[in-house]
Scaffold this motif. Structure first.
Motif, PDB file in Angstrom:
ATOM      1  N   VAL A  73      -4.423  -1.972   9.956  1.00  0.00           N
ATOM      2  CA  VAL A  73      -5.646  -1.415  10.533  1.00  0.00           C
ATOM      3  C   VAL A  73      -5.523  -1.354  12.045  1.00  0.00           C
ATOM      4  CG1 VAL A  73      -8.144  -1.706  10.794  1.00  0.00           C
ATOM      5  CG2 VAL A  73      -7.067  -2.166   8.583  1.00  0.00           C
ATOM      6  N   ALA A  74      -5.055  -2.436  12.668  1.00  0.00           N
ATOM      7  CA  ALA A  74      -4.921  -2.471  14.129  1.00  0.00           C
ATOM      8  C   ALA A  74      -3.942  -1.409  14.624  1.00  0.00           C
ATOM      9  CB  ALA A  74      -4.478  -3.856  14.583  1.00  0.00           C
ATOM     10  N   GLY A  75      -2.893  -1.159  13.853  1.00  0.00           N
ATOM     11  CA  GLY A  75      -1.889  -0.157  14.215  1.00  0.00           C
ATOM     12  C   GLY A  75      -2.272   1.254  13.810  1.00  0.00           C
ATOM     13  N   GLY A  76      -3.367   1.385  13.047  1.00  0.00           N
ATOM     14  CA  GLY A  76      -3.879   2.690  12.685  1.00  0.00           C
ATOM     15  C   GLY A  76      -3.135   3.423  11.597  1.00  0.00           C
ATOM     16  N   LYS A  77      -2.491   2.667  10.671  1.00  0.00           N
ATOM     17  CA  LYS A  77      -1.759   3.369   9.617  1.00  0.00           C
ATOM     18  C   LYS A  77      -1.701   2.573   8.317  1.00  0.00           C
ATOM     19  CE  LYS A  77       2.863   1.658  10.559  1.00  0.00           C
ATOM     20  NZ  LYS A  77       4.246   1.982  10.811  1.00  0.00           N
ATOM     21  N   VAL A  78      -1.454   3.321   7.247  1.00  0.00           N
ATOM     22  CA  VAL A  78      -1.128   2.729   5.953  1.00  0.00           C
ATOM     23  C   VAL A  78       0.241   3.265   5.571  1.00  0.00           C
ATOM     24  CG1 VAL A  78      -3.515   2.488   5.174  1.00  0.00           C
ATOM     25  CG2 VAL A  78      -2.283   4.546   4.595  1.00  0.00           C
ATOM     26  N   LEU A  79       1.071   2.403   5.038  1.00  0.00           N
ATOM     27  CA  LEU A  79       2.385   2.790   4.559  1.00  0.00           C
ATOM     28  C   LEU A  79       2.242   3.139   3.092  1.00  0.00           C
ATOM     29  CD1 LEU A  79       5.412   2.916   5.386  1.00  0.00           C
ATOM     30  CD2 LEU A  79       5.624   0.642   4.371  1.00  0.00           C
ATOM     31  N   ILE A  80       2.726   4.315   2.703  1.00  0.00           N
ATOM     32  CA  ILE A  80       2.621   4.690   1.298  1.00  0.00           C
ATOM     33  C   ILE A  80       4.001   4.879   0.688  1.00  0.00           C
ATOM     34  CG2 ILE A  80       0.343   5.727   1.612  1.00  0.00           C
ATOM     35  CD1 ILE A  80       1.651   8.479   1.293  1.00  0.00           C
ATOM     36  N   ASP A  81       4.084   4.567  -0.590  1.00  0.00           N
ATOM     37  CA  ASP A  81       5.305   4.706  -1.379  1.00  0.00           C
ATOM     38  C   ASP A  81       4.881   5.305  -2.712  1.00  0.00           C
ATOM     39  OD1 ASP A  81       7.889   4.538  -2.309  1.00  0.00           O
ATOM     40  OD2 ASP A  81       7.818   2.386  -2.681  1.00  0.00           O
ATOM     41  N   PRO A  82       4.658   6.640  -2.739  1.00  0.00           N
ATOM     42  CA  PRO A  82       4.147   7.276  -3.954  1.00  0.00           C
ATOM     43  C   PRO A  82       5.055   7.043  -5.159  1.00  0.00           C
ATOM     44  CG  PRO A  82       4.162   8.811  -2.105  1.00  0.00           C
ATOM     45  CD  PRO A  82       4.921   7.596  -1.673  1.00  0.00           C
ATOM     46  N   PRO A  83       4.461   6.796  -6.320  1.00  0.00           N
ATOM     47  CA  PRO A  83       5.276   6.670  -7.539  1.00  0.00           C
ATOM     48  C   PRO A  83       6.097   7.938  -7.763  1.00  0.00           C
ATOM     49  CG  PRO A  83       3.024   5.966  -7.950  1.00  0.00           C
ATOM     50  CD  PRO A  83       3.042   6.594  -6.585  1.00  0.00           C
ATOM     51  N   ALA A  84       7.297   7.786  -8.302  1.00  0.00           N
ATOM     52  CA  ALA A  84       8.203   8.910  -8.535  1.00  0.00           C
ATOM     53  C   ALA A  84       7.494  10.024  -9.299  1.00  0.00           C
ATOM     54  CB  ALA A  84       9.426   8.438  -9.313  1.00  0.00           C
TER      55      ALA A  84
END
Length: 97
Positions: A73-84
């Motif tokens: 939240v502080a860095g302003g991002k979410v890391l995503i790893d979409p399912p194949a």
């Protein structure tokens, strides 16, 4: 039905580790593990089978630890790893068997 409930932010309890209020995630950048910019988080939905995170451009993915392994939240991002196979251009994961 059709009633909206509003609560002052100060009345809400503090969140614990790996807990967030969805409102705090709206507007964060959604970045793939490969660095790809997927857009911004615009909404959360729950149709009965668990939460789904909507990213700008109509991208919807499960809001799980596997699909969203990191939230900053502080860095302003979410890391995503979409399912194949879930998203076009998302790549395929290696077979783990």
């Amino acid at each position: 039905r059709g009633l909206r409930l509003y609560v002052e932010r100060s009345a809400l309890p503090e969140t614990g580790e790996r807990e967030w209020y969805e409102a705090d995630l709206i507007g964060l950048a959604a970045v793939g593990k490969d660095g790809r910019d997927w857009g911004k988080v615009i909404a959360f939905h729950d149709f009965g089978a668990g939460s789904v995170m909507e990213v700008s451009g109509g991208v919807m993915l499960p809001f799980t630890d596997e699909a969203v392994p990191e939230i900053d939240v502080a860095g302003g991002k979410v890391l995503i790893d979409p399912p194949a196979g879930l998203l076009a251009g998302g790549g395929a994961k290696e077979d783990e068997s």
